[in-house]
Design an enzyme around this catalytic site. Structure first.
Site, short mmCIF file in Angstrom:
data_model
loop_
_atom_site.label_atom_id
_atom_site.label_comp_id
_atom_site.label_asym_id
_atom_site.label_seq_id
_atom_site.Cartn_x
_atom_site.Cartn_y
_atom_site.Cartn_z
N LYS A 271 -9.45 2.82 -1.89
CA LYS A 271 -9.63 2.20 -0.58
C LYS A 271 -10.95 2.66 0.05
O LYS A 271 -11.24 3.86 0.12
CB LYS A 271 -8.46 2.57 0.33
CG LYS A 271 -8.46 1.86 1.68
CD LYS A 271 -7.20 2.25 2.46
CE LYS A 271 -7.12 1.53 3.80
NZ LYS A 271 -5.88 1.90 4.53
N CYS B 123 -5.46 -3.04 2.97
CA CYS B 123 -5.14 -2.95 4.39
C CYS B 123 -6.36 -3.05 5.31
O CYS B 123 -6.86 -4.15 5.55
CB CYS B 123 -4.36 -1.65 4.64
SG CYS B 123 -3.33 -1.69 6.14
N GLU C 265 0.82 -1.21 0.00
CA GLU C 265 0.00 0.00 0.00
C GLU C 265 0.86 1.26 0.00
O GLU C 265 1.91 1.31 0.62
CB GLU C 265 -0.88 -0.03 1.26
CG GLU C 265 -1.77 1.17 1.46
CD GLU C 265 -2.53 1.14 2.78
OE1 GLU C 265 -3.52 1.86 2.90
OE2 GLU C 265 -2.11 0.38 3.69
#
Length: 262
Positions: free
Chosen positions: A112, A146, A43
């Site tokens: 995200k 994540c 990431e």
């Protein structure tokens, strides 16, 4: 289908995109030399969590990052899950994953969805609103970033249609919660009866130490390959035919009751 998967478990220079571009380029060559079919980065590899400096660091419309990833994919004949990068789009900052096939063609992009408050992400980054499923190297797949892995209902949303055979995760996961990282990923593999390929970074920034421990996990939750806490290229071969046996024994997808999951 057999695939050789490579994970670039790298350190990321905080706020130094040019240094980080050189690092991902070096690892693309290493992955190609290892005979990999697919390569995944962690990431926010372009800037790290330099959130207060995004005005000057964020990649405008992701143009530079996409050019770099596309060229690496084409040059080294790699299917690339581009981890994620900090970008500026329409006046807002996003934490965005780009996926390219080995011909350098963009397959998918994803912003995200779940922003991590403990790293102040929500103060600077805008949340995405779209799912992320795609076919890469001939395999139905999905990707997330994540903190997304703590939301099984979201990952089931993107894994169930198809269903997808590989779930790719890009992360910057701090070392103090690294045990949870492994447990959560194994759970996501078991419940979705899919391979999980998870790339974490190593090193540190001004506020965090990152734990590495990148993983490739099979559909039964067994660890195929795992890295330590050092920078490395993790490589393993998987056989997606293994999933068919698991799904045949326990038909969780056909037994779901989504009409009640509200």
């Amino acid at each position: 289908m057999k695939l050789k998967i490579a994970i670039a478990q790298i350190d990321i220079a905080l706020g130094r995109p040019q240094i980080n571009q050189k690092t991902i380029t070096d690892y693309a060559k290493k992955a190609a030399d290892a005979g990999a079919d697919v390569l995944i980065y962690p990431e926010m590899w372009n800037t790290g969590y330099a959130l207060t400096a995004l005005d000057t660091l964020a990649d405008v419309d992701g143009v530079n990052s996409q050019q770099v990833l596309s060229q690496l994919a084409k040059t080294y004949q790699l299917n690339i899950i581009g981890g994620s990068v900090a970008i500026l789009r329409d006046g807002d900052f996003y934490n965005t994953m780009y996926i390219f096939d080995k011909n350098g063609q963009k397959v998918q992009e994803y912003d995200k969805l779940h922003l991590f408050g403990l790293m102040n992400e929500g103060q600077y980054i805008t949340s995405g609103t779209k799912t992320n499923s795609f076919k890469l190297a001939g395999v139905p797949s999905a990707g997330a970033i994540c903190y997304d892995i703590r939301f099984p209902e979201w990952l089931r949303t993107i894994m169930a249609p198809g269903p997808q055979e590989i779930l790719y995760i890009a992360a910057q996961w701090p070392i103090q919660r690294i045990n949870q990282w492994q447990i959560l990923l194994q759970a996501r593999a078991i419940e979705n009866q899919a391979f999980v390929v998870a790339a974490n970074r190593v090193g540190y920034d001004d506020h965090n130490v990152f734990g590495g421990s990148s993983l490739i996990i099979d559909p039964l939750g067994r660890i195929v390959q795992q890295a330590g806490e050092e920078e490395t290229l993790l490589v393993a071969e998987i056989n997606t035919n293994d999933e068919q046996d698991v799904r045949g024994e326990i038909p969780v997808f056909s037994d779901r009751r989504p009409e009640l999951y509200q």
